[in-house]
Scaffold this active site. Structure first.
Site, PDB file in Angstrom:
ATOM      1  N   ARG A 110       0.864  -1.189   0.000  1.00 51.49           N
ATOM      2  CA  ARG A 110       0.000   0.000   0.000  1.00 51.49           C
ATOM      3  C   ARG A 110       0.898   1.235   0.000  1.00 51.49           C
ATOM      4  O   ARG A 110       1.934   1.257   0.695  1.00 51.49           O
ATOM      5  CB  ARG A 110      -0.904   0.041   1.240  1.00 51.49           C
ATOM      6  CG  ARG A 110      -2.125  -0.867   1.177  1.00 51.49           C
ATOM      7  CD  ARG A 110      -3.152  -0.413   0.130  1.00 51.49           C
ATOM      8  NE  ARG A 110      -4.305  -1.305   0.059  1.00 51.49           N
ATOM      9  CZ  ARG A 110      -4.410  -2.361  -0.748  1.00 51.49           C
ATOM     10  NH1 ARG A 110      -3.436  -2.668  -1.575  1.00 51.49           N
ATOM     11  NH2 ARG A 110      -5.500  -3.107  -0.757  1.00 51.49           N
ATOM     12  N   ASP A 166       4.242  -0.367  -6.985  1.00 48.79           N
ATOM     13  CA  ASP A 166       2.984  -0.686  -7.677  1.00 48.79           C
ATOM     14  C   ASP A 166       1.837   0.065  -7.011  1.00 48.79           C
ATOM     15  O   ASP A 166       0.699  -0.023  -7.464  1.00 48.79           O
ATOM     16  CB  ASP A 166       2.747  -2.206  -7.595  1.00 48.79           C
ATOM     17  CG  ASP A 166       1.509  -2.633  -8.362  1.00 48.79           C
ATOM     18  OD1 ASP A 166       1.427  -2.298  -9.558  1.00 48.79           O
ATOM     19  OD2 ASP A 166       0.624  -3.275  -7.771  1.00 48.79           O
ATOM     20  N   GLU A 184      -2.633   7.512  -4.888  1.00 49.79           N
ATOM     21  CA  GLU A 184      -2.982   6.844  -6.150  1.00 49.79           C
ATOM     22  C   GLU A 184      -4.441   6.987  -6.543  1.00 49.79           C
ATOM     23  O   GLU A 184      -4.780   6.878  -7.721  1.00 49.79           O
ATOM     24  CB  GLU A 184      -2.595   5.363  -6.105  1.00 49.79           C
ATOM     25  CG  GLU A 184      -3.437   4.518  -5.165  1.00 49.79           C
ATOM     26  CD  GLU A 184      -3.055   3.032  -5.218  1.00 49.79           C
ATOM     27  OE1 GLU A 184      -1.861   2.722  -5.133  1.00 49.79           O
ATOM     28  OE2 GLU A 184      -3.965   2.193  -5.348  1.00 49.79           O
ATOM     29  N   HIS A 233      -0.828  -0.213  -9.737  1.00 51.29           N
ATOM     30  CA  HIS A 233      -1.585  -1.180  -8.924  1.00 51.29           C
ATOM     31  C   HIS A 233      -2.049  -2.370  -9.779  1.00 51.29           C
ATOM     32  O   HIS A 233      -3.239  -2.701  -9.812  1.00 51.29           O
ATOM     33  CB  HIS A 233      -2.780  -0.482  -8.248  1.00 51.29           C
ATOM     34  CG  HIS A 233      -3.124  -1.127  -6.929  1.00 51.29           C
ATOM     35  ND1 HIS A 233      -3.365  -0.416  -5.780  1.00 51.29           N
ATOM     36  CD2 HIS A 233      -3.265  -2.428  -6.561  1.00 51.29           C
ATOM     37  CE1 HIS A 233      -3.640  -1.240  -4.784  1.00 51.29           C
ATOM     38  NE2 HIS A 233      -3.580  -2.471  -5.241  1.00 51.29           N
TER      39      HIS A 233
HETATM   40  P1  NAD Z   1      -1.765 -11.072   4.957  1.00 59.64           P
HETATM   41  O1  NAD Z   1      -2.780 -10.573   5.911  1.00 59.64           O
HETATM   42  O2  NAD Z   1      -1.781 -12.517   4.542  1.00 59.64           O
HETATM   43  O3  NAD Z   1      -0.293 -10.764   5.525  1.00 59.64           O
HETATM   44  C1  NAD Z   1       0.076  -9.574   6.109  1.00 59.64           C
HETATM   45  C2  NAD Z   1       1.230  -9.880   7.053  1.00 59.64           C
HETATM   46  O4  NAD Z   1       1.714  -8.633   7.557  1.00 59.64           O
HETATM   47  C3  NAD Z   1       0.833 -10.747   8.257  1.00 59.64           C
HETATM   48  O5  NAD Z   1       1.735 -11.820   8.397  1.00 59.64           O
HETATM   49  C4  NAD Z   1       0.918  -9.769   9.433  1.00 59.64           C
HETATM   50  O6  NAD Z   1       1.280 -10.395  10.649  1.00 59.64           O
HETATM   51  C5  NAD Z   1       1.995  -8.823   8.931  1.00 59.64           C
HETATM   52  N1  NAD Z   1       2.015  -7.561   9.645  1.00 59.64           N
HETATM   53  C6  NAD Z   1       0.986  -6.886  10.219  1.00 59.64           C
HETATM   54  N2  NAD Z   1       1.439  -5.758  10.814  1.00 59.64           N
HETATM   55  C7  NAD Z   1       2.774  -5.740  10.619  1.00 59.64           C
HETATM   56  C8  NAD Z   1       3.794  -4.842  11.006  1.00 59.64           C
HETATM   57  N3  NAD Z   1       3.528  -3.752  11.732  1.00 59.64           N
HETATM   58  N4  NAD Z   1       5.069  -5.124  10.635  1.00 59.64           N
HETATM   59  C9  NAD Z   1       5.350  -6.247   9.928  1.00 59.64           C
HETATM   60  N5  NAD Z   1       4.420  -7.131   9.535  1.00 59.64           N
HETATM   61  C10 NAD Z   1       3.149  -6.882   9.876  1.00 59.64           C
HETATM   62  O7  NAD Z   1      -1.862 -10.138   3.676  1.00 59.64           O
HETATM   63  P2  NAD Z   1      -1.357 -10.439   2.200  1.00 59.64           P
HETATM   64  O8  NAD Z   1      -2.430 -11.142   1.441  1.00 59.64           O
HETATM   65  O9  NAD Z   1      -0.006 -11.041   2.251  1.00 59.64           O
HETATM   66  O10 NAD Z   1      -1.300  -8.958   1.611  1.00 59.64           O
HETATM   67  C11 NAD Z   1      -0.370  -8.006   2.109  1.00 59.64           C
HETATM   68  C12 NAD Z   1      -0.751  -6.638   1.597  1.00 59.64           C
HETATM   69  O11 NAD Z   1      -0.567  -6.613   0.175  1.00 59.64           O
HETATM   70  C13 NAD Z   1      -2.241  -6.299   1.783  1.00 59.64           C
HETATM   71  O12 NAD Z   1      -2.465  -5.710   3.051  1.00 59.64           O
HETATM   72  C14 NAD Z   1      -2.507  -5.346   0.656  1.00 59.64           C
HETATM   73  O13 NAD Z   1      -2.349  -4.043   1.151  1.00 59.64           O
HETATM   74  C15 NAD Z   1      -1.418  -5.622  -0.361  1.00 59.64           C
HETATM   75  N6  NAD Z   1      -1.930  -6.123  -1.654  1.00 59.64           N
HETATM   76  C16 NAD Z   1      -1.568  -5.472  -2.786  1.00 59.64           C
HETATM   77  C17 NAD Z   1      -2.012  -5.932  -4.015  1.00 59.64           C
HETATM   78  C18 NAD Z   1      -1.613  -5.267  -5.317  1.00 59.64           C
HETATM   79  O14 NAD Z   1      -2.218  -5.539  -6.364  1.00 59.64           O
HETATM   80  N7  NAD Z   1      -0.606  -4.418  -5.327  1.00 59.64           N
HETATM   81  C19 NAD Z   1      -2.853  -7.049  -4.077  1.00 59.64           C
HETATM   82  C20 NAD Z   1      -3.189  -7.694  -2.897  1.00 59.64           C
HETATM   83  C21 NAD Z   1      -2.719  -7.227  -1.682  1.00 59.64           C
END
Ligand code: NAD
Length: 331
Positions: A233, A257, A262, A294
């Site tokens: 994000r 990305d 955005e 994105h």
């Molecule tokens: P997820 O919930 O499976 O994993 C997130 C991880 O981050 C968890 O293991 C959690 O414990 C950890 N976390 C939480 N707070 C933290 C902190 N302060 N420091 C370090 N780690 C921390 O989520 P995911 O499916 O792996 O997705 C991650 C992020 O990717 C989403 O939140 C979303 O914002 C982003 N995303 C982007 C796209 C894109 O197209 N660019 C698509 C999907 C998701």
């Protein structure tokens, strides 16, 4: 059962229409983003389906509730754009798609890493102009480099596995260490040590703790010339700090990305417009910055999973009042 979609793109219509008959829903698509002004488009709908840049503030959610909306279905994983307390107060259920092809996003992060390093985007244009010179295209071996991963959930885990396959030394920071990854060779370390890697990739969610995680202080902890990739994000990065670090050479490569502002830019064609956002213009002017709009999630496999999971979430909430997929339930 009527579901109103906001921020709809042609590919949303393509993939949701493919699956809608299995569920028997009526789907109404609007290109407009959800806001105070557009909330009334959800009149008579039981559910709204929204995406990453729709702003579900308390005010917008109150408006949706006053029109009888019962469900907010996010067709994405992140949910930093939704006031969950306001949804609870209004008795609106909120669901998301917690894991749709995490590999799609992880693979895009790797694509950005390799493009920045080996400059294939520049080589492509050069060769088309019959410029076969290699000057300026020098890269480095990814093999044996240190890679730091912040956030080892679904996407971070997939990214770690790919980088282990490249022969990198992978370290990670997460609030909870992942035993399976440790068994594969990923070392969980404090954030400061992870930030000392040659390549850093962000995969944690945006929340109060992670807002501007990358700032003047944390950038100063990094190796000079570090490669930073953000597919998570935009708000994880303080853009002004990163621009200063690119100017000084502290950050050697930046692949993003996602971008903090955005919602005013991404998912539309602004090629004939005058862009008012000076920060993104400055970012685009660096030869060592790669920006995609994105698109990390944007694979056929992911879109298919997003549409079926979203429609199944809505069906479960309507029929059972809860979700089989527990991680999809937000409020
Ligand atoms: P997820 O919930 O499976 O994993 C997130 C991880 O981050 C968890 O293991 C959690 O414990 C950890 N976390 C939480 N707070 C933290 C902190 N302060 N420091 C370090 N780690 C921390 O989520 P995911 O499916 O792996 O997705 C991650 C992020 O990717 C989403 O939140 C979303 O914002 C982003 N995303 C982007 C796209 C894109 O197209 N660019 C698509 C999907 C998701």
């Amino acid at each position: 059962m009527k579901i109103v979609f906001f921020s709809t793109q042609p590919y949303d219509i393509q993939f949701f229409n493919l699956h809608k008959d299995e569920f028997g829903f009526e789907l109404i698509y609007f290109e407009a983003a959800l806001s105070k002004k557009t909330a009334r488009l959800a009149e008579n709908a039981e559910a709204v389906c929204v995406f990453v840049n729709d702003k579900l503030t308390a005010e917008v959610i109150d408006l949706l509730a006053s029109q009888g909306v019962k469900i907010i279905a996010l067709r994405c994983a992140g949910f930093n754009n939704v006031d969950l307390e306001a949804a609870k107060r209004n008795g609106i259920k909120v669901c998301r798609v917690p894991a749709y092809s995490p590999e799609a996003v992880a693979e895009h992060a790797v694509a950005m890493l390799l493009t920045l390093n080996r400059k294939t985007h520049k080589a492509y244009n050069r060769v088309r102009e019959q410029n076969f010179s290699l000057n300026g295209l020098l890269g480095f071996d990814v093999h044996n480099k240190t890679v730091g991963v912040v956030g080892t959930g679904n996407i971070g885990k997939a990214f770690c596995k790919i980088m282990l396959g490249f022969g990198c030394k992978v370290s990670a920071f997460d609030v909870i260490a992942n035993r399976d990854l440790e068994a594969l060779g990923v070392e969980f370390k404090p954030l400061q040590e992870v930030l000392e890697s040659d390549i850093i990739s962000l995969h944690c969610p945006l929340n109060d703790q992670t807002m501007h995680l990358i700032n003047d202080t944390t950038i100063a902890m990094m190796k000079k010339g570090v490669m930073l990739i953000n597919t998570s994000r935009g708000g994880l990065i303080d853009t002004k700090s990163v621009i200063q670090a690119l100017k000084s050479g502290q950050i050697g490569y930046l692949g993003i990305d996602v971008y903090e502002q955005e919602e005013k830019l991404f998912f539309r064609d602004l090629s004939s417009d005058i862009i008012q956002d000076d920060l993104i213009q400055r970012l685009m002017s660096f030869p060592n910055v790669l920006i995609t709009a994105h698109q990390a999630f944007f694979t056929e496999d992911a879109l298919s999973q997003i549409s079926t999971t979203t429609l199944k979430n809505i069906k479960d909430l309507l029929e059972k009042g809860n979700l089989e997929n527990k991680a999809a339930f937000l409020a």
